[in-house]
Design a protein around this motif. Sequence first.
Motif, PDB file in Angstrom:
ATOM      1  N   GLU A 140      -4.282   6.463  51.231  1.00  0.00           N
ATOM      2  CA  GLU A 140      -3.034   5.951  51.781  1.00  0.00           C
ATOM      3  C   GLU A 140      -1.912   6.978  51.707  1.00  0.00           C
ATOM      4  N   GLY A 141      -2.238   8.122  51.133  1.00  0.00           N
ATOM      5  CA  GLY A 141      -1.234   9.174  50.987  1.00  0.00           C
ATOM      6  C   GLY A 141      -0.161   8.842  49.972  1.00  0.00           C
ATOM      7  N   ARG A 142      -0.522   7.989  49.006  1.00  0.00           N
ATOM      8  CA  ARG A 142       0.493   7.592  48.025  1.00  0.00           C
ATOM      9  C   ARG A 142       0.215   8.152  46.634  1.00  0.00           C
ATOM     10  N   LEU A 143      -0.708   9.078  46.545  1.00  0.00           N
ATOM     11  CA  LEU A 143      -1.066   9.586  45.218  1.00  0.00           C
ATOM     12  C   LEU A 143      -0.025  10.581  44.723  1.00  0.00           C
ATOM     13  N   THR A 144       1.037  10.037  44.157  1.00  0.00           N
ATOM     14  CA  THR A 144       2.112  10.893  43.639  1.00  0.00           C
ATOM     15  C   THR A 144       1.696  11.485  42.302  1.00  0.00           C
ATOM     16  N   GLY A 145       2.457  12.440  41.850  1.00  0.00           N
ATOM     17  CA  GLY A 145       2.177  13.055  40.547  1.00  0.00           C
ATOM     18  C   GLY A 145       2.218  12.020  39.437  1.00  0.00           C
ATOM     19  N   GLU A 146       3.139  11.106  39.555  1.00  0.00           N
ATOM     20  CA  GLU A 146       3.315  10.091  38.520  1.00  0.00           C
ATOM     21  C   GLU A 146       2.119   9.149  38.479  1.00  0.00           C
ATOM     22  N   ALA A 147       1.694   8.688  39.653  1.00  0.00           N
ATOM     23  CA  ALA A 147       0.554   7.779  39.740  1.00  0.00           C
ATOM     24  C   ALA A 147      -0.693   8.477  39.212  1.00  0.00           C
ATOM     25  N   LYS A 148      -0.804   9.728  39.574  1.00  0.00           N
ATOM     26  CA  LYS A 148      -1.954  10.512  39.160  1.00  0.00           C
ATOM     27  C   LYS A 148      -2.001  10.629  37.634  1.00  0.00           C
ATOM     28  N   ALA A 149      -0.824  10.951  37.074  1.00  0.00           N
ATOM     29  CA  ALA A 149      -0.743  11.088  35.615  1.00  0.00           C
ATOM     30  C   ALA A 149      -1.117   9.772  34.936  1.00  0.00           C
ATOM     31  N   GLU A 150      -0.626   8.698  35.511  1.00  0.00           N
ATOM     32  CA  GLU A 150      -0.893   7.373  34.921  1.00  0.00           C
ATOM     33  C   GLU A 150      -2.391   7.068  34.934  1.00  0.00           C
ATOM     34  N   ILE A 151      -3.000   7.349  36.052  1.00  0.00           N
ATOM     35  CA  ILE A 151      -4.427   7.088  36.191  1.00  0.00           C
ATOM     36  C   ILE A 151      -5.240   7.976  35.245  1.00  0.00           C
ATOM     37  N   GLU A 152      -4.856   9.231  35.202  1.00  0.00           N
ATOM     38  CA  GLU A 152      -5.584  10.155  34.319  1.00  0.00           C
ATOM     39  C   GLU A 152      -5.511   9.696  32.863  1.00  0.00           C
ATOM     40  N   GLN A 153      -4.324   9.270  32.516  1.00  0.00           N
ATOM     41  CA  GLN A 153      -4.130   8.814  31.140  1.00  0.00           C
ATOM     42  C   GLN A 153      -4.968   7.574  30.848  1.00  0.00           C
ATOM     43  N   SER A 154      -4.974   6.634  31.804  1.00  0.00           N
ATOM     44  CA  SER A 154      -5.769   5.415  31.627  1.00  0.00           C
ATOM     45  C   SER A 154      -7.239   5.750  31.474  1.00  0.00           C
ATOM     46  N   ILE A 155      -7.714   6.642  32.329  1.00  0.00           N
ATOM     47  CA  ILE A 155      -9.139   6.968  32.284  1.00  0.00           C
ATOM     48  C   ILE A 155      -9.505   7.579  30.940  1.00  0.00           C
ATOM     49  N   SER A 156      -8.657   8.471  30.455  1.00  0.00           N
ATOM     50  CA  SER A 156      -9.004   9.103  29.172  1.00  0.00           C
ATOM     51  C   SER A 156      -8.957   8.066  28.048  1.00  0.00           C
ATOM     52  N   MET A 157      -8.062   7.107  28.189  1.00  0.00           N
ATOM     53  CA  MET A 157      -7.981   6.053  27.182  1.00  0.00           C
ATOM     54  C   MET A 157      -9.253   5.198  27.195  1.00  0.00           C
ATOM     55  N   HIS A 158      -9.673   4.844  28.395  1.00  0.00           N
ATOM     56  CA  HIS A 158     -10.901   4.043  28.498  1.00  0.00           C
ATOM     57  C   HIS A 158     -12.101   4.840  27.995  1.00  0.00           C
ATOM     58  N   ALA A 159     -12.079   6.142  28.266  1.00  0.00           N
ATOM     59  CA  ALA A 159     -13.186   6.978  27.815  1.00  0.00           C
ATOM     60  C   ALA A 159     -13.251   6.989  26.292  1.00  0.00           C
ATOM     61  N   LYS A 195     -15.250  18.412  37.171  1.00  0.00           N
ATOM     62  CA  LYS A 195     -15.528  19.548  38.069  1.00  0.00           C
ATOM     63  C   LYS A 195     -15.489  19.181  39.553  1.00  0.00           C
ATOM     64  N   ASN A 196     -16.400  18.278  39.900  1.00  0.00           N
ATOM     65  CA  ASN A 196     -16.470  17.970  41.326  1.00  0.00           C
ATOM     66  C   ASN A 196     -15.559  16.804  41.691  1.00  0.00           C
ATOM     67  N   ALA A 197     -14.508  16.675  40.938  1.00  0.00           N
ATOM     68  CA  ALA A 197     -13.618  15.539  41.134  1.00  0.00           C
ATOM     69  C   ALA A 197     -12.956  15.581  42.491  1.00  0.00           C
ATOM     70  N   THR A 198     -12.510  14.420  42.892  1.00  0.00           N
ATOM     71  CA  THR A 198     -11.799  14.346  44.154  1.00  0.00           C
ATOM     72  C   THR A 198     -10.450  15.049  44.003  1.00  0.00           C
ATOM     73  N   THR A 199      -9.537  14.324  43.384  1.00  0.00           N
ATOM     74  CA  THR A 199      -8.212  14.908  43.256  1.00  0.00           C
ATOM     75  C   THR A 199      -7.727  14.907  41.823  1.00  0.00           C
ATOM     76  N   LEU A 200      -8.487  14.254  40.946  1.00  0.00           N
ATOM     77  CA  LEU A 200      -8.010  14.136  39.574  1.00  0.00           C
ATOM     78  C   LEU A 200      -8.346  15.385  38.780  1.00  0.00           C
ATOM     79  N   SER A 201      -7.347  15.904  38.124  1.00  0.00           N
ATOM     80  CA  SER A 201      -7.613  17.065  37.278  1.00  0.00           C
ATOM     81  C   SER A 201      -7.779  16.582  35.849  1.00  0.00           C
ATOM     82  N   LEU A 202      -8.902  15.990  35.634  1.00  0.00           N
ATOM     83  CA  LEU A 202      -9.104  15.356  34.340  1.00  0.00           C
ATOM     84  C   LEU A 202     -10.422  15.849  33.755  1.00  0.00           C
ATOM     85  N   ASP A 203     -10.348  16.268  32.510  1.00  0.00           N
ATOM     86  CA  ASP A 203     -11.575  16.724  31.882  1.00  0.00           C
ATOM     87  C   ASP A 203     -11.834  15.905  30.627  1.00  0.00           C
ATOM     88  N   LEU A 204     -12.882  15.143  30.683  1.00  0.00           N
ATOM     89  CA  LEU A 204     -13.164  14.245  29.560  1.00  0.00           C
ATOM     90  C   LEU A 204     -14.134  14.865  28.569  1.00  0.00           C
TER      91      LEU A 204
END
Lengths: 295, 183
Positions: A140-159, A195-204
């Motif tokens: 949707e073209g709405r992936l802002t830096g803030e949303a991205k950060a929030e998602i990354e943080q959530s994922i690492s928390m769930h991990a 590594k082969n992530a879409t747009t998330l720069s997240l390393d678990l």
Amino acid sequence: MSKEFSHVTALLKAGTKLSHEEEAKIKDEVVSFMELHPVRVGDAQTSSLSAGNAIRDSRNIQAQNGKHPMMIATIIALFISGGTAFAAEGSLPGDALYPVKIHVTEEVRGWVAISDEAEARWEMRKASRRMDEAKELEAEGRLTGEAKAEIEQSISMHAQSFSTEIKALREDGKEEEAKALRAEFVAEVHGSTGKNATTLSLDLDDVLEIEIEEDVERGNSDGDRAGTSHGTSSLSGHTEGEAGERMNDMGGNNENWNFDGETKIEGNGKGELEVRDVVDIKADADAGIRTELGL
Amino acid sequence: MWYDITMAVAEDIRREFLALYDRETNSLFRHVFLRCRDRERSKDIVQEAFCRVWSSLARGAAIEQPRAFLYRVARNVMIDMARKKREALFAESDDVDLFEDHAMTGKAEEDAEYGRALEAIATLSREYREAFTMRFVDDFSPKEIAEILGVSANVVSVRITRAAKELRKRLGVDHAQAVTTTL
């Protein structure tokens, strides 16, 4: 003194008894009284009979004491909000209903997961939901830096929660299930983030790496166990710390989490300390392995 | 789900209560019987005490020391009964036939010995007998006895010591009499 009178007391103890019939008759009466006066469902939470050999599992008691008030509050909130919860299901970061989705509906759904395995699976599912959200936002073209950060943080928390559940599974001797679940996690979440992530720069890696290192330790566990046990106790400390992290997260502020593959995680306030623990644990585990390998 | 958890808790309470019942019935009966020396009444008291404990639990009471709680309740039942019937429940009753009053399967000499032990205890005053039997027959600690009776642990210790002294005297006399008789 008791010895002096032991003869008398022994006689009294042995001689004063109910016959089996008498005992059974009284029991019948008491049991029918119990049936006429059942424990009222609302009161069962407070009732307890804590003899030396109390049967009740203390975890049950904790579950009631801790969970019930929260459950009631949230169930009421769900009823009041009616369709809100359903509407919230489709929300994305940045939407007004998104907090309802992650703090209310997902929380409630999590209550169904009682076993460690189910909880691990639910953490995995939540991480994967976050990834779907990221993809959707991106589309949707709405992936802002803030949303991205929030998602990354959530994922690492769930991990991390997932890791904790996996550990619990292992402690229960469910090694196979733990392995299978981790493989699933790597395939479903991890594989598509780093590594082969879409747009998330997240390393678990640093979260999951602990698991791998523990595998190594377990493989060498015939020798000195000191390294392993040290690692384990640090890990449980980390688990407790997670609540703090979560609290920070709930505060919904602007931590800046960078997962750069160097296991250096930056945040602010309490979150920073907790995450540093992970790094320390890694170091401990490393030291443990070296000791065991005689390096 | 909440309902299920609560039902499971209710079932746990029921199970724990029945375990308490199985553990304590005989010793509570003994405790009551040594005080009122009336078998039928003792059974009623035991039954009533368990019913009252259950009522408390069913109403949501958290009972930390079930055994002490049970004995305290039994004591209240005895007091209530004594009040209701306007009888001196704790008074010595010499007309009770001791040899019919307890379940006997053993030999006659053992029963006679039991009777003498009962008699020896019966000579003590109510307070001394209570403290003595709770300490040495029911195996409560002085602190527990103090909690059940609602007096200080100090008072309990004094009662136990004096009861022992009395009993020693009584048994000593018996012994002397026995010696005289045989001579």
